[in-house]
Design a protein around this motif. Structure first.
Motif, mmCIF file in Angstrom:
data_model
loop_
_atom_site.group_PDB
_atom_site.id
_atom_site.type_symbol
_atom_site.label_atom_id
_atom_site.label_comp_id
_atom_site.label_asym_id
_atom_site.label_seq_id
_atom_site.Cartn_x
_atom_site.Cartn_y
_atom_site.Cartn_z
ATOM 1 N N SER A 136 31.235 -73.939 -1.186
ATOM 2 C CA SER A 136 32.378 -73.748 -0.305
ATOM 3 C C SER A 136 33.223 -72.601 -0.857
ATOM 4 N N LEU A 137 33.322 -71.516 -0.103
ATOM 5 C CA LEU A 137 34.049 -70.344 -0.576
ATOM 6 C C LEU A 137 34.426 -69.450 0.592
ATOM 7 N N ALA A 138 35.224 -68.438 0.302
ATOM 8 C CA ALA A 138 35.583 -67.459 1.324
ATOM 9 C C ALA A 138 34.367 -66.562 1.565
ATOM 10 N N PRO A 139 33.944 -66.375 2.814
ATOM 11 C CA PRO A 139 32.740 -65.607 3.122
ATOM 12 C C PRO A 139 32.669 -64.180 2.581
ATOM 13 N N PRO A 140 33.793 -63.436 2.401
ATOM 14 C CA PRO A 140 33.651 -62.063 1.908
ATOM 15 C C PRO A 140 32.820 -61.915 0.632
ATOM 16 N N SER A 141 32.879 -62.880 -0.272
ATOM 17 C CA SER A 141 32.070 -62.790 -1.496
ATOM 18 C C SER A 141 30.585 -62.855 -1.157
ATOM 19 N N ALA A 142 30.235 -63.702 -0.192
ATOM 20 C CA ALA A 142 28.840 -63.802 0.233
ATOM 21 C C ALA A 142 28.407 -62.529 0.961
ATOM 22 N N VAL A 143 29.308 -61.978 1.766
ATOM 23 C CA VAL A 143 28.994 -60.745 2.484
ATOM 24 C C VAL A 143 28.712 -59.614 1.501
ATOM 25 N N SER A 144 29.552 -59.494 0.483
ATOM 26 C CA SER A 144 29.379 -58.445 -0.517
ATOM 27 C C SER A 144 28.032 -58.563 -1.223
ATOM 28 N N ALA A 145 27.662 -59.784 -1.613
ATOM 29 C CA ALA A 145 26.377 -60.000 -2.286
ATOM 30 C C ALA A 145 25.209 -59.745 -1.341
ATOM 31 N N TRP A 146 25.361 -60.142 -0.086
ATOM 32 C CA TRP A 146 24.307 -59.951 0.919
ATOM 33 C C TRP A 146 24.006 -58.473 1.133
ATOM 34 N N THR A 147 25.032 -57.629 1.105
ATOM 35 C CA THR A 147 24.810 -56.191 1.301
ATOM 36 C C THR A 147 23.969 -55.599 0.175
ATOM 37 N N ARG A 148 23.938 -56.298 -0.961
ATOM 38 C CA ARG A 148 23.142 -55.830 -2.106
ATOM 39 C C ARG A 148 21.801 -56.559 -2.194
ATOM 40 N N GLY A 149 21.430 -57.256 -1.121
ATOM 41 C CA GLY A 149 20.106 -57.848 -1.067
ATOM 42 C C GLY A 149 20.027 -59.335 -1.321
ATOM 43 N N ALA A 150 21.147 -60.011 -1.550
ATOM 44 C CA ALA A 150 21.124 -61.448 -1.816
ATOM 45 C C ALA A 150 20.686 -62.209 -0.575
ATOM 46 N N GLU A 151 19.749 -63.136 -0.757
ATOM 47 C CA GLU A 151 19.230 -63.944 0.349
ATOM 48 C C GLU A 151 20.138 -65.150 0.570
ATOM 49 N N ASP A 205 33.082 -54.655 7.199
ATOM 50 C CA ASP A 205 33.721 -53.355 7.405
ATOM 51 C C ASP A 205 34.713 -53.005 6.305
ATOM 52 N N SER A 206 35.144 -54.008 5.535
ATOM 53 C CA SER A 206 36.165 -53.785 4.515
ATOM 54 C C SER A 206 35.590 -53.298 3.180
ATOM 55 N N ILE A 207 34.268 -53.274 3.061
ATOM 56 C CA ILE A 207 33.657 -52.852 1.793
ATOM 57 C C ILE A 207 32.812 -51.604 2.017
ATOM 58 N N PRO A 208 32.660 -50.763 0.981
ATOM 59 C CA PRO A 208 31.906 -49.502 1.138
ATOM 60 C C PRO A 208 30.490 -49.712 1.659
ATOM 61 N N GLU A 209 29.822 -50.780 1.210
ATOM 62 C CA GLU A 209 28.448 -51.042 1.640
ATOM 63 C C GLU A 209 28.356 -51.319 3.139
ATOM 64 N N GLY A 210 29.493 -51.665 3.741
ATOM 65 C CA GLY A 210 29.513 -51.981 5.156
ATOM 66 C C GLY A 210 29.263 -50.778 6.045
ATOM 67 N N LYS A 211 29.306 -49.599 5.473
ATOM 68 C CA LYS A 211 29.059 -48.382 6.250
ATOM 69 C C LYS A 211 27.581 -48.208 6.567
ATOM 70 N N ASN A 212 26.717 -49.030 5.950
ATOM 71 C CA ASN A 212 25.283 -48.955 6.190
ATOM 72 C C ASN A 212 24.970 -49.468 7.596
ATOM 73 N N ALA A 213 24.536 -48.567 8.460
ATOM 74 C CA ALA A 213 24.324 -48.920 9.870
ATOM 75 C C ALA A 213 23.192 -49.929 10.058
ATOM 76 N N LYS A 214 22.335 -50.076 9.065
ATOM 77 C CA LYS A 214 21.191 -50.982 9.198
ATOM 78 C C LYS A 214 21.577 -52.441 8.996
ATOM 79 N N LEU A 215 22.764 -52.696 8.486
ATOM 80 C CA LEU A 215 23.186 -54.061 8.207
ATOM 81 C C LEU A 215 23.692 -54.738 9.484
ATOM 82 N N ASN A 216 23.141 -55.899 9.768
ATOM 83 C CA ASN A 216 23.519 -56.663 10.952
ATOM 84 C C ASN A 216 23.941 -58.057 10.495
#
Length: 332
Positions: A86-101, A294-305
């Motif tokens: 149970s946590l705030a989703p932004p931490s999961a989003v950040s890890a996901w952009t770096r390949g975390a499943e 959108d709030s993190i630099p990795e979010g600029k990657n257009a391939k991320l959905n």
């Protein structure tokens, strides 16, 4: 010397094989470790899962583990040490952009609730220049929301000193002891800090930001292997929200036990605030996850959905099975 009964031993061996193949015996609770990121009203459904017996009702032996810092929790998920968090989703989003499943399988609170609390000498946002502000960890909701709030007020993050201080308790101590000039806190701490002379400089809830600030996250591996356990956990989570919204006295008593205060005024204000903030059905909202991306630099990657990170299928299954309807019919 007694000789082992071969037939008895063979029957026992087959019994163990059946247990391993079929899972736990009926009525046996399954143990699940659940780290949570803050001691606050954000975790009310989990607290009530214990105090109202909801985990037991769903045959889960949940070990709730306080672990300050969403990035740390994500690491434990990926290592396989824990199954559900149970946590705030932004931490999961950040890890996901770096390949975390990972998968976000539930939301719950879809707006920013944290605030920037500061000492009395700071009157305006511009006064933050050169000052030290406490967050939990870099990449966490406290970090992302602080940076977004500064940008909204035309202030660069580089113009202040951002300090990683850990959980809400640690940030509260850092603020009240003068180690930092400001801290990102939740509403739980606001009422206590105001009594000590501190004040809210920025209320994130009043900014045009769409945040998913509470969620349930799992690793994809755990979801594939233990989908049934995750589904039972969500039954607890959703019913915990129901209890929180409908049983004021039990909820206030439970909050007091976990956030460690018996100040009735603080508890009543905290309860009323969170009661209105919680969604009755905690489906994950795409716009909140997209905002975090959108709030993190990795979010600029257009391939991320973000649709590849969101998984509302378990809540949808519970809805089809009538769980949400039956729960709504229960009077408390």
């Amino acid at each position: 010397m007694l000789r082992p009964n071969w037939r008895h031993s063979q029957r026992a061996a087959w019994l163990w094989v059946l247990i391993l193949l079929c899972g736990p015996l009926p009525g046996a609770a399954q143990t699940i470790k659940v780290p949570y990121v803050s001691i606050s009203g954000f975790q009310a459904p989990l607290y009530l899962g214990e105090s109202a017996g909801l985990f037991k009702k769903n045959q889960l032996d949940a070990q709730l583990i306080y672990m300050p810092g969403g990035s740390l929790i994500v690491q434990t998920l990926l290592s396989g040490e824990v199954g559900v968090a149970s946590l705030a989703p932004p931490s999961a989003v950040s890890a996901w952009t770096r390949g975390a499943e990972l998968a976000i399988v539930a939301g719950g609170i879809e707006r920013a609730l944290n605030v920037l609390m500061v000492n009395p000498k700071i009157k305006r946002v511009d006064d933050l220049r050169g000052k030290r502000v406490a967050i939990s960890r870099f990449g966490s909701l406290s970090d992302v929301s602080l940076r977004d709030a500064l940008a909204y007020h035309k202030l660069k993050a580089q113009e202040i000193s951002i300090a990683q201080m850990g959980g809400l308790g640690e940030r509260m101590v850092a603020l009240t002891s003068g180690v930092v000039d400001g801290a990102i806190l939740n509403v739980d701490q606001v009422y206590q800090a105001e009594k000590l002379g501190f004040h809210v400089l920025i209320d994130m809830g009043k900014l045009p930001l769409n945040y998913s600030t509470q969620g349930i996250v799992v690793s994809r591996d755990f979801l594939r292997a233990q989908r049934g356990i995750v589904k039972r956990f969500l039954r607890v989570y959703i019913e915990g929200i129901k209890v929180f919204k409908t049983d004021r006295e039990l909820s206030i008593a439970t909050l007091g036990r976990y956030i460690k205060t018996n100040d009735r005024e603080v508890l009543a204000k905290t309860y009323d605030f969170y009661r209105d903030a919680w969604e009755s059905v905690p489906t994950v909202r795409r716009e909140g996850i997209q905002q975090a991306l959108d709030s993190i630099p990795e979010g600029k990657n257009a391939k991320l959905n973000v649709d590849n990170l969101i998984d509302n299928s378990l809540i949808q299954e519970l809805d089809k099975e009538g769980f949400l309807r039956d729960l709504d019919a229960v009077k408390r």
